[in-house]
Design a protein around this motif. Sequence first.
Motif, PDB file in Angstrom:
ATOM      1  N   ALA A 165       0.860  -1.182   0.000  1.00 15.00           N
ATOM      2  CA  ALA A 165       0.000   0.000   0.000  1.00 15.00           C
ATOM      3  C   ALA A 165       0.895   1.230   0.000  1.00 15.00           C
ATOM      4  CB  ALA A 165      -0.928  -0.003   1.207  1.00 15.00           C
ATOM      5  N   VAL A 166       0.723   2.071  -1.005  1.00 15.37           N
ATOM      6  CA  VAL A 166       1.569   3.251  -1.195  1.00 15.37           C
ATOM      7  C   VAL A 166       0.796   4.497  -0.780  1.00 15.37           C
ATOM      8  CG1 VAL A 166       2.827   4.633  -2.887  1.00 15.37           C
ATOM      9  CG2 VAL A 166       2.798   2.134  -3.084  1.00 15.37           C
ATOM     10  N   GLY A 167       1.252   5.176   0.260  1.00 16.37           N
ATOM     11  CA  GLY A 167       0.648   6.444   0.625  1.00 16.37           C
ATOM     12  C   GLY A 167       0.849   7.445  -0.498  1.00 16.37           C
ATOM     13  N   SER A 168      -0.179   8.243  -0.799  1.00 13.33           N
ATOM     14  CA  SER A 168      -0.106   9.123  -1.961  1.00 13.33           C
ATOM     15  C   SER A 168      -0.598  10.524  -1.654  1.00 13.33           C
ATOM     16  CB  SER A 168      -0.956   8.526  -3.096  1.00 13.33           C
ATOM     17  OG  SER A 168      -0.994   9.395  -4.205  1.00 13.33           O
TER      18      SER A 168
ATOM     19  N   VAL B   6      -1.557  -0.989  -4.193  1.00  9.27           N
ATOM     20  CA  VAL B   6      -2.693  -0.084  -4.127  1.00  9.27           C
ATOM     21  C   VAL B   6      -2.181   1.285  -3.661  1.00  9.27           C
ATOM     22  CG1 VAL B   6      -3.268  -0.805  -1.758  1.00  9.27           C
ATOM     23  CG2 VAL B   6      -5.003   0.312  -3.171  1.00  9.27           C
ATOM     24  N   GLU B   7      -2.628   2.344  -4.338  1.00  9.96           N
ATOM     25  CA  GLU B   7      -2.249   3.714  -3.986  1.00  9.96           C
ATOM     26  C   GLU B   7      -3.360   4.308  -3.138  1.00  9.96           C
ATOM     27  OE1 GLU B   7      -0.247   7.613  -6.160  1.00  9.96           O
ATOM     28  OE2 GLU B   7      -1.237   6.076  -7.372  1.00  9.96           O
ATOM     29  N   VAL B   8      -3.000   4.802  -1.963  1.00  8.51           N
ATOM     30  CA  VAL B   8      -3.991   5.240  -0.977  1.00  8.51           C
ATOM     31  C   VAL B   8      -3.765   6.712  -0.633  1.00  8.51           C
ATOM     32  CG1 VAL B   8      -4.994   4.793   1.288  1.00  8.51           C
ATOM     33  CG2 VAL B   8      -3.988   2.897  -0.018  1.00  8.51           C
ATOM     34  N   PRO B   9      -4.752   7.582  -0.825  1.00  5.16           N
ATOM     35  CA  PRO B   9      -4.596   9.002  -0.460  1.00  5.16           C
ATOM     36  C   PRO B   9      -4.353   9.161   1.043  1.00  5.16           C
ATOM     37  CG  PRO B   9      -6.524   8.671  -1.847  1.00  5.16           C
ATOM     38  CD  PRO B   9      -6.066   7.311  -1.432  1.00  5.16           C
ATOM     39  N   ILE B  10      -3.413  10.024   1.404  1.00  3.78           N
ATOM     40  CA  ILE B  10      -3.132  10.298   2.814  1.00  3.78           C
ATOM     41  C   ILE B  10      -3.102  11.802   3.046  1.00  3.78           C
ATOM     42  CG2 ILE B  10      -1.777   8.177   3.081  1.00  3.78           C
ATOM     43  CD1 ILE B  10       0.747  10.034   3.119  1.00  3.78           C
ATOM     44  N   SER B  11      -3.156  12.172   4.323  1.00  2.00           N
ATOM     45  CA  SER B  11      -3.011  13.582   4.700  1.00  2.00           C
ATOM     46  C   SER B  11      -1.525  13.905   4.816  1.00  2.00           C
ATOM     47  CB  SER B  11      -3.707  13.848   6.040  1.00  2.00           C
ATOM     48  OG  SER B  11      -5.084  13.553   5.952  1.00  2.00           O
ATOM     49  N   TRP B  12      -1.145  15.083   4.357  1.00  2.00           N
ATOM     50  CA  TRP B  12       0.281  15.430   4.320  1.00  2.00           C
ATOM     51  C   TRP B  12       0.415  16.947   4.417  1.00  2.00           C
ATOM     52  CZ3 TRP B  12       3.054  18.489   0.936  1.00  2.00           C
ATOM     53  CH2 TRP B  12       4.455  18.368   0.979  1.00  2.00           C
ATOM     54  N   HIS B  13       1.501  17.388   5.034  1.00  2.00           N
ATOM     55  CA  HIS B  13       1.769  18.828   5.075  1.00  2.00           C
ATOM     56  C   HIS B  13       3.270  19.046   4.965  1.00  2.00           C
ATOM     57  CE1 HIS B  13       2.392  17.487   9.236  1.00  2.00           C
ATOM     58  NE2 HIS B  13       3.150  18.557   9.410  1.00  2.00           N
TER      59      HIS B  13
ATOM     60  N   PHE C  90       5.649   6.973   2.982  1.00  2.00           N
ATOM     61  CA  PHE C  90       4.659   6.327   3.844  1.00  2.00           C
ATOM     62  C   PHE C  90       4.136   5.114   3.083  1.00  2.00           C
ATOM     63  CE2 PHE C  90       0.725   6.321   6.558  1.00  2.00           C
ATOM     64  CZ  PHE C  90       1.338   6.456   7.796  1.00  2.00           C
ATOM     65  N   LYS C  91       4.846   3.992   3.173  1.00  7.92           N
ATOM     66  CA  LYS C  91       4.533   2.795   2.400  1.00  7.92           C
ATOM     67  C   LYS C  91       4.454   1.585   3.322  1.00  7.92           C
ATOM     68  CE  LYS C  91       6.553   4.298  -2.026  1.00  7.92           C
ATOM     69  NZ  LYS C  91       6.971   5.654  -1.664  1.00  7.92           N
ATOM     70  N   LEU C  92       3.447   0.738   3.076  1.00  9.67           N
ATOM     71  CA  LEU C  92       3.185  -0.426   3.921  1.00  9.67           C
ATOM     72  C   LEU C  92       3.319  -1.701   3.091  1.00  9.67           C
ATOM     73  CD1 LEU C  92       2.165  -1.476   6.731  1.00  9.67           C
ATOM     74  CD2 LEU C  92      -0.158  -1.274   5.791  1.00  9.67           C
ATOM     75  N   PHE C  93       3.996  -2.680   3.649  1.00 14.04           N
ATOM     76  CA  PHE C  93       4.276  -3.935   2.952  1.00 14.04           C
ATOM     77  C   PHE C  93       3.814  -5.130   3.792  1.00 14.04           C
ATOM     78  CE2 PHE C  93       7.308  -0.744   1.837  1.00 14.04           C
ATOM     79  CZ  PHE C  93       7.635  -0.928   0.509  1.00 14.04           C
TER      80      PHE C  93
END
Length: 359
Positions: free
Chosen positions: A216-219, A300-307, A262-265
């Motif tokens: 899962a790839v944080g995007s 899977v590409e997953v939208p995340i919050s980022w600043h 921010f990537k999960l395996f």
Amino acid sequence: MIRDLSFLPPTISNLVAESSVGKLLLYTSLFSAVISGLLLTIIYYSVLLVAHVPRQPLESEEFYRTVTPDGAISEPLPLSSLREPAETHLSVVIPAYNESGRIESMLSETFSFLETYLPESSGKAWEVIVVDDGSADDTSEVALRFAQARGETSGRMRVCTLAKNRGKGGAVNHGMMHARGRYILFADADGASQFSDLDNLLGQLQKVERNGRGIAVGSRAHMLKTEAVVKRSYVRNFMMHGFHSFLYVFGIRSVRDTQCGFKLFTRKAAVQIFPNMHNEGWIFDVEILILAERKRIPIVEVPISWHEVPGSKMELAKDSIQMAVDLVSIRMAYVLGIYHDGWHLDEVEYVSPAEKKKQ
């Protein structure tokens, strides 16, 4: 001039012998073959020259420190291996280089979330591995003092200190190779990603996971027109869009945001990727995706919050050029067979150092 045409089939030999046009075609074909072979040789050795060879860990880097039950900082203890069976539900790997000023805030957010998300009553153990990438400051000590102040004496915080800097990719690889979790996340030390998005990442990963493999790839791709991105400098945004176009040309099209830290395996996916990694610089994320695609690991590409967080270690112009060079060399190294993806090692049974001595 070639006079002996006996190496050609009879019909072609006769045609060439009787036709000046045929001879010209033959000479042209031979010349083209020689030039093509020469160019391929030049390309091969040029790529070989710039292709990365990962640094092997030093003996002192195969250990970690933690906080003991009596609140003291432990002596160096031997790290586990990724090829061993999972011992925890989740591992969080945090690469850190000169992060003494930012890492404490990130660790506080991480521990606060995990203590609620995966409490002891859930039976799902977790660990946090900080990999200090040869920092010139006291990053390792700050992380250990944080654990002491928090009363974290269960050994869930592990701090690995690299004697020599390897680069972000090398630090991530080191932590992943020694993680104990069934699921393994790597997260940047700057705290730019909202750590609670792990819940969504894990949920989406479990939906696509096949035979124990998945990523899962944080995007941040959904944020391109938001204030957080628009307010960045024109040069930085120009570089970002240029890099994305470059990735598209080189066939990286399944993921819109390759560089988010921010990537999960799943553990099995990590086993099939990280022992085969070569690049230890900023572009290592792209090699992860190349390997995953070659091995048909679901992504899977997953939208995340980022600043945006001040204090980036990246030198924009210099590192952008290096990333472009590395991208070309990585792609070509796999095409030319200089890099191998380790298919023959994926199912090799792990043998511990102690067992090897008995054999």
